[in-house]
Write a protein that holds these residues in place. Structure first.
Motif, short mmCIF file in Angstrom:
data_model
loop_
_atom_site.label_atom_id
_atom_site.label_comp_id
_atom_site.label_asym_id
_atom_site.label_seq_id
_atom_site.Cartn_x
_atom_site.Cartn_y
_atom_site.Cartn_z
N LEU A 3 13.19 5.82 -4.61
CA LEU A 3 11.85 5.94 -5.19
C LEU A 3 11.62 7.41 -5.53
O LEU A 3 11.83 8.29 -4.69
CB LEU A 3 10.80 5.47 -4.18
CG LEU A 3 9.34 5.59 -4.63
CD1 LEU A 3 9.00 4.53 -5.67
CD2 LEU A 3 8.38 5.48 -3.45
N ILE A 48 1.74 4.28 -6.62
CA ILE A 48 3.13 3.90 -6.32
C ILE A 48 3.32 2.40 -6.50
O ILE A 48 4.36 1.94 -6.98
CB ILE A 48 3.52 4.34 -4.89
CG1 ILE A 48 3.55 5.86 -4.79
CG2 ILE A 48 4.87 3.76 -4.48
CD1 ILE A 48 3.58 6.39 -3.37
N SER A 49 2.30 1.62 -6.11
CA SER A 49 2.38 0.16 -6.20
C SER A 49 2.02 -0.39 -7.58
O SER A 49 1.97 -1.60 -7.77
CB SER A 49 1.45 -0.47 -5.14
OG SER A 49 1.75 0.03 -3.86
N ASP A 50 1.74 0.52 -8.52
CA ASP A 50 1.41 0.16 -9.90
C ASP A 50 0.12 -0.66 -10.00
O ASP A 50 -0.04 -1.51 -10.87
CB ASP A 50 2.57 -0.62 -10.57
CG ASP A 50 2.46 -0.61 -12.09
OD1 ASP A 50 2.15 0.45 -12.65
OD2 ASP A 50 2.68 -1.67 -12.71
N VAL A 59 6.19 7.31 -11.71
CA VAL A 59 6.84 6.79 -10.51
C VAL A 59 8.03 5.95 -10.96
O VAL A 59 7.88 5.04 -11.80
CB VAL A 59 5.87 5.92 -9.66
CG1 VAL A 59 6.58 5.40 -8.42
CG2 VAL A 59 4.63 6.72 -9.27
N LEU A 61 11.59 3.72 -9.79
CA LEU A 61 12.35 3.03 -8.74
C LEU A 61 13.72 2.74 -9.33
O LEU A 61 13.83 2.07 -10.36
CB LEU A 61 11.65 1.74 -8.31
CG LEU A 61 12.25 1.03 -7.09
CD1 LEU A 61 12.14 1.90 -5.84
CD2 LEU A 61 11.58 -0.30 -6.84
N ILE A 66 8.06 2.13 -12.58
CA ILE A 66 7.64 1.23 -11.51
C ILE A 66 7.04 -0.06 -12.06
O ILE A 66 7.18 -1.13 -11.47
CB ILE A 66 6.66 1.95 -10.55
CG1 ILE A 66 6.69 1.30 -9.16
CG2 ILE A 66 5.26 2.01 -11.08
CD1 ILE A 66 7.90 1.62 -8.34
N LYS A 70 8.25 -4.16 -10.33
CA LYS A 70 7.27 -4.62 -9.34
C LYS A 70 7.84 -5.68 -8.39
O LYS A 70 7.40 -5.81 -7.26
CB LYS A 70 6.01 -5.15 -10.04
CG LYS A 70 5.21 -4.02 -10.66
CD LYS A 70 3.94 -4.49 -11.30
CE LYS A 70 2.80 -4.56 -10.33
NZ LYS A 70 1.50 -4.66 -10.96
N ILE A 73 8.90 -4.33 -5.05
CA ILE A 73 7.92 -3.69 -4.16
C ILE A 73 7.06 -4.73 -3.47
O ILE A 73 6.57 -5.67 -4.10
CB ILE A 73 7.00 -2.74 -4.95
CG1 ILE A 73 7.81 -1.59 -5.53
CG2 ILE A 73 5.91 -2.16 -4.07
CD1 ILE A 73 6.97 -0.61 -6.30
#
Length: 301
Positions: A3, A48-50, A59, A61, A66, A70, A73
């Protein structure tokens, strides 16, 4: 899994919630995002979690944006919001379908995940009857259901009573063996217990990224506390003559020894004590507590 948070900035009206924030997280790590209330932890977790977009920065991954990753995550909000009239099984089925999981996959996964989070036998209980700790464990179950490579948790235990806290901390300790974890918290004792690395945020800005050992050693003042028995008092005279010992203070059987370099000299001193057959009752680095260090970092201007 890797990440990358690159120069993320997020503002709300005139307030900068996250300010040019960068960090990396590698596979298998359990990292604590630490900061006082209002430091920007929840905002960063949502970026971070969109869930929300940053004004600047990105961000990634595994090198991809990101928003395209998804599925990799799992996200646990501070207050998981479930339909109280649904059962645990119905909740996970509903959440799983939203994540794109097929019915057959869910039929196999749900009993397994409920067992993992300690809710086996509660699959047909309505969520409205659950305690805070049980709801949080169900929240972790929905975050893990699609087998993500990273799970992101926002203050996972701050709203729980001591029993619920212990249940959830034990669960996080267990799942970190298989899953990379980033969790935000302002409760230092919890972070100290389960995280190997700390990223400290203040006013939206990263002020530290370090391991707990390094942080404690840096604030040790190069002093060791040694407690010995009465028969070994003569060893103190030996210690005074050691070239790397700078100061020594004796209070009864307790000896505080200041050395040149804590990392190098602590083992040398311990070896010397063993050579002289000293009966050591206690041998520890004279650290500030994590809380004292944290207060110095976030309170200083």
């Amino acid at each position: 899994m890797k990440l990358e948070i690159k120069n993320v900035t997020k503002t709300f009206k005139e307030k900068i919630a996250v300010n040019n924030f960068s960090m990396e997280l590698q596979s298998g790590e359990c990292v604590g995002l630490i900061g006082p209330n209002g430091a920007g932890k929840s905002t960063l977790i949502k970026v971070i979690s969109d869930i929300i977009d940053p004004q600047a920065g990105e961000v990634l991954l595994n090198g991809k944006k990101i928003s395209k990753m998804k599925r990799e995550i799992g996200y646990l909000p501070q207050y998981p919001n479930f339909f109280h009239w649904m059962t645990a099984k119905e909740t996970l089925t509903f959440m799983g379908k939203l994540s794109g999981l097929q019915k057959e996959e869910l039929t196999n996964s749900i009993p397994e995940i409920l067992t993992k989070v300690g809710l086996r036998g509660e699959e047909n209980s309505k969520v409205g009857t659950f305690s805070g700790g049980m709801k949080q464990r169900l929240g972790i179950a929905q975050a893990l259901l699609h087998k993500p490579s990273l799970i992101v948790m926002d203050e996972p235990v701050s709203a729980l009573d001591p029993i619920g806290r212990r249940e959830v901390l034990n669960l996080i300790e267990e799942i970190k063996k298989d899953t990379t974890i980033l969790l935000s918290t302002h409760i230092l004792g919890d972070a100290e217990e389960i995280c190997e690395r700390f990223v400290i945020i203040k006013n939206g800005t990263k002020i530290e990224d370090t391991t707990i050992t390094e942080l404690l050693n840096r604030n040790s003042k190069n002093k060791l506390n040694v407690e010995i028995t009465a028969k070994d008092q003569k060893w103190i005279d030996v210690v005074k003559k050691l070239p790397y010992v700078k100061e020594i203070e004796v209070i009864g059987h307790k000896v505080q020894i200041k050395v040149e370099n804590i990392e190098k000299n602590k083992n040398m001193l311990l070896e010397n004590a063993l050579e002289h057959k000293v009966d050591i009752v206690k041998f520890e680095i004279n650290n500030d507590t994590l809380e004292e260090i944290f207060l110095k970092l976030v309170v200083k201007e």
